[in-house]
Design a protein around this motif. Sequence first.
Motif, short mmCIF file in Angstrom:
data_model
loop_
_atom_site.label_atom_id
_atom_site.label_comp_id
_atom_site.label_asym_id
_atom_site.label_seq_id
_atom_site.Cartn_x
_atom_site.Cartn_y
_atom_site.Cartn_z
N ASP A 312 52.79 0.57 16.85
CA ASP A 312 51.96 1.46 17.60
C ASP A 312 52.73 2.33 18.57
O ASP A 312 53.35 1.63 19.48
CB ASP A 312 50.91 0.88 18.31
CG ASP A 312 49.77 1.72 18.84
OD1 ASP A 312 49.88 2.45 19.70
OD2 ASP A 312 48.67 1.63 18.22
N PRO A 313 53.07 3.60 18.60
CA PRO A 313 53.56 4.47 19.50
C PRO A 313 53.19 4.32 20.82
O PRO A 313 53.74 4.60 21.64
CB PRO A 313 53.35 5.71 19.02
CG PRO A 313 52.11 5.82 18.24
CD PRO A 313 51.87 4.40 17.63
N ARG A 314 51.91 3.65 21.28
CA ARG A 314 51.34 3.55 22.59
C ARG A 314 51.98 2.39 23.09
O ARG A 314 52.08 2.01 24.33
CB ARG A 314 50.09 3.52 22.69
CG ARG A 314 49.54 4.78 22.38
CD ARG A 314 47.90 4.61 21.97
NE ARG A 314 47.47 3.50 20.98
CZ ARG A 314 46.51 3.38 20.16
NH1 ARG A 314 45.47 4.11 20.90
NH2 ARG A 314 46.21 2.66 19.12
N ILE A 315 52.71 1.40 22.54
CA ILE A 315 53.33 0.15 22.77
C ILE A 315 54.98 0.24 22.91
O ILE A 315 55.60 0.79 22.26
CB ILE A 315 53.02 -0.88 21.92
CG1 ILE A 315 51.36 -0.80 21.73
CG2 ILE A 315 53.68 -2.35 22.50
CD1 ILE A 315 50.79 -1.17 23.07
N GLU A 316 55.57 -0.40 24.05
CA GLU A 316 56.89 -0.26 24.39
C GLU A 316 57.36 -1.41 23.75
O GLU A 316 58.56 -1.25 23.32
CB GLU A 316 57.15 -0.20 25.86
CG GLU A 316 57.16 0.99 26.34
CD GLU A 316 57.32 1.14 28.24
OE1 GLU A 316 57.83 -0.04 28.51
OE2 GLU A 316 57.02 1.99 28.82
N GLY A 350 52.85 3.61 30.16
CA GLY A 350 51.72 4.19 31.11
C GLY A 350 51.61 2.89 32.18
O GLY A 350 50.75 3.25 33.39
N GLY A 351 52.34 1.95 32.04
CA GLY A 351 52.68 1.08 33.26
C GLY A 351 51.26 0.29 33.71
O GLY A 351 50.40 0.06 32.98
N TYR A 352 51.38 -0.08 35.04
CA TYR A 352 50.28 -0.96 35.62
C TYR A 352 48.96 -0.54 35.31
O TYR A 352 48.19 -1.22 35.17
CB TYR A 352 50.55 -0.99 37.09
CG TYR A 352 49.83 -1.88 37.88
CD1 TYR A 352 50.20 -3.39 38.31
CD2 TYR A 352 48.44 -1.47 38.44
CE1 TYR A 352 49.38 -4.06 38.99
CE2 TYR A 352 47.74 -2.39 39.14
CZ TYR A 352 48.23 -3.54 39.37
OH TYR A 352 47.37 -4.40 40.20
N GLU A 353 48.79 1.11 35.71
CA GLU A 353 47.58 1.60 35.51
C GLU A 353 46.90 1.63 34.15
O GLU A 353 45.59 1.21 33.99
CB GLU A 353 47.47 3.07 36.09
CG GLU A 353 47.82 3.09 37.52
CD GLU A 353 46.66 2.28 38.44
OE1 GLU A 353 45.63 2.36 38.11
OE2 GLU A 353 47.19 1.76 39.61
N ALA A 354 47.77 1.71 33.11
CA ALA A 354 47.36 1.61 31.79
C ALA A 354 46.75 0.02 31.42
O ALA A 354 46.03 0.07 30.79
CB ALA A 354 48.38 2.02 30.59
N SER A 361 38.51 -2.02 29.08
CA SER A 361 37.87 -1.19 28.02
C SER A 361 37.89 -2.13 26.82
O SER A 361 37.26 -1.64 26.03
CB SER A 361 39.00 -0.09 27.76
OG SER A 361 39.22 0.76 28.91
N VAL A 362 38.37 -3.40 26.85
CA VAL A 362 38.22 -4.12 25.76
C VAL A 362 36.72 -4.66 25.55
O VAL A 362 35.95 -4.57 26.57
CB VAL A 362 39.06 -5.27 25.65
CG1 VAL A 362 40.45 -5.01 25.58
CG2 VAL A 362 38.75 -6.26 26.78
N ALA A 423 40.44 0.32 23.00
CA ALA A 423 40.80 0.40 24.38
C ALA A 423 41.99 0.68 24.96
O ALA A 423 42.33 1.44 25.80
CB ALA A 423 41.07 -1.30 24.69
N LEU A 424 43.19 0.76 23.79
CA LEU A 424 44.42 1.47 24.24
C LEU A 424 44.16 2.95 24.17
O LEU A 424 44.81 3.90 25.03
CB LEU A 424 45.39 1.25 22.92
CG LEU A 424 46.19 -0.10 23.23
CD1 LEU A 424 47.02 -0.53 21.62
CD2 LEU A 424 47.15 -0.06 24.35
N ALA A 425 43.32 3.48 23.24
CA ALA A 425 43.04 5.15 23.37
C ALA A 425 42.38 5.40 24.74
O ALA A 425 42.81 6.52 25.21
CB ALA A 425 42.02 5.38 22.23
N LYS A 426 41.67 4.57 25.37
CA LYS A 426 41.04 4.98 26.71
C LYS A 426 42.18 4.72 27.52
O LYS A 426 41.96 5.42 28.62
CB LYS A 426 39.80 4.13 26.75
CG LYS A 426 38.61 4.28 25.91
CD LYS A 426 37.48 3.30 26.10
CE LYS A 426 36.72 3.28 25.36
NZ LYS A 426 35.26 2.27 25.27
N ALA A 427 43.04 3.69 27.61
CA ALA A 427 43.89 3.30 28.53
C ALA A 427 45.29 4.36 28.74
O ALA A 427 45.77 4.48 29.75
CB ALA A 427 44.42 1.89 28.22
#
Length: 429
Positions: A312-316, A350-354, A361-362, A423-427
């Motif tokens: 997933d591209p949202r994950i480091e 997105g770090g801490y806030e994400a 959001s889960v 939840a990732l989409a929202k975060a």
Amino acid sequence: MTDTPFGFETLQVHAGARPDPATGARQTPIYQSTAFVFRDADHAAALFNLQEVGYIYSRLTNPTVAVLQERIATLEGGQGAVCCSSGHAAQIMALFPLMGPGLNIVASSRLYGGTITQFSQTIKRFGWSCTFVDFDDLDAVKAAIDDNTRAVFCESIANPGGYITDLDAIAAIANDAQIPLIVDNTSASPYLCRPIEHGATLVVHSTTKYMTGNGTVTGGAIVDSGNFNWTASGKFPSLSEPEPAYHGLKFHETFGPLAFTFHSIAIGLRDLGMTMNPQGAHYTLMGLETLSLRMDKHVANAMEVAQWLENDPRIEKVTYAGLPSSPYASRVPQICPKGAGALFTFAIKGGYEACVKLVDSVELFSHVANLGDARSLIIHSASTTHRQLTPEQQEAAGAAPNVVRVSIGTENAADIIADLDQALAKATA
């Protein structure tokens, strides 16, 4: 049970249990009794002198708890086990016969945050101390051990990152120093890893987690391998020297491979009082009957979820040791041949806030400070379980501010992934 070697799945159902002799009850009864009647004065004296094994008072021994102790010892391949009130209690009880003012332990820097606090802060009140070391650096582990070191401590699968410890290498270092290796096997359970087979002296558990498996009761256990010579080095007088409270009895001389187990009951539970209640033991016995079934599903789901997250591209980053990309993947066949567990972390862009937005959001996941439940669980360690640590300690423990810990449950894997996706989409919006 006969002398025939039974498989794990059979032992998790039957070990330690017999039909109740009074009623024929097939399930182990809950012996909800504070005290137990002596046959006569001689019987009472023999029990208190440790000349006979039996039941006196439920702070020390209880028939329901005794079944659980035997079952856990059998599943771990140990000589004996002692159950207590929590995993944290198990850690203190494991150290209690070994330590004294001015003595120290060497522990992995990759530990549950509460354990790091217990070892870095709380044990100082006993005059004990702890040196934390990266256990991937074997030379650093050797260098940290000195003449006052009385134990080496690590987790088989480290919480929160799911890192797998090279138990054989660490056990060899502890053995050379003539000190015990204590392994917290909570995250793996004896189904995935048996530390005694890799040289561990003692194994500790939070039975609250995978052993019970349903988030209902807290508990802990210490399993004694029976393989350590407590007399050879002269470093463990509580086990090798005369005990004043029992008229000079020497535990190791008298009880041999069960010396640690008897000491933990006769002195540890007697004086520390960290008792497991019989109702809690009953729930854990129920959970153990399905341990292998649950762990297979946990592992299968964790692999599927980890693979999806890694792509997933949202994950480091994903720390699951079961992934071929993990630096710990090569240790899985050796240490955890049935799978790398179901506990791991992932870092979010997105770090801490994400991370905070994600856990808020889960919907299917439960945001709780626990692991090993049949339900999928999530937590942001840096703001909760590891909040009390310094940023450097958080980083070393695998709980950096941009990291979320998940304990993957036994639900449908597609449903778990779908919940993370939304939840990732929202975060990360």
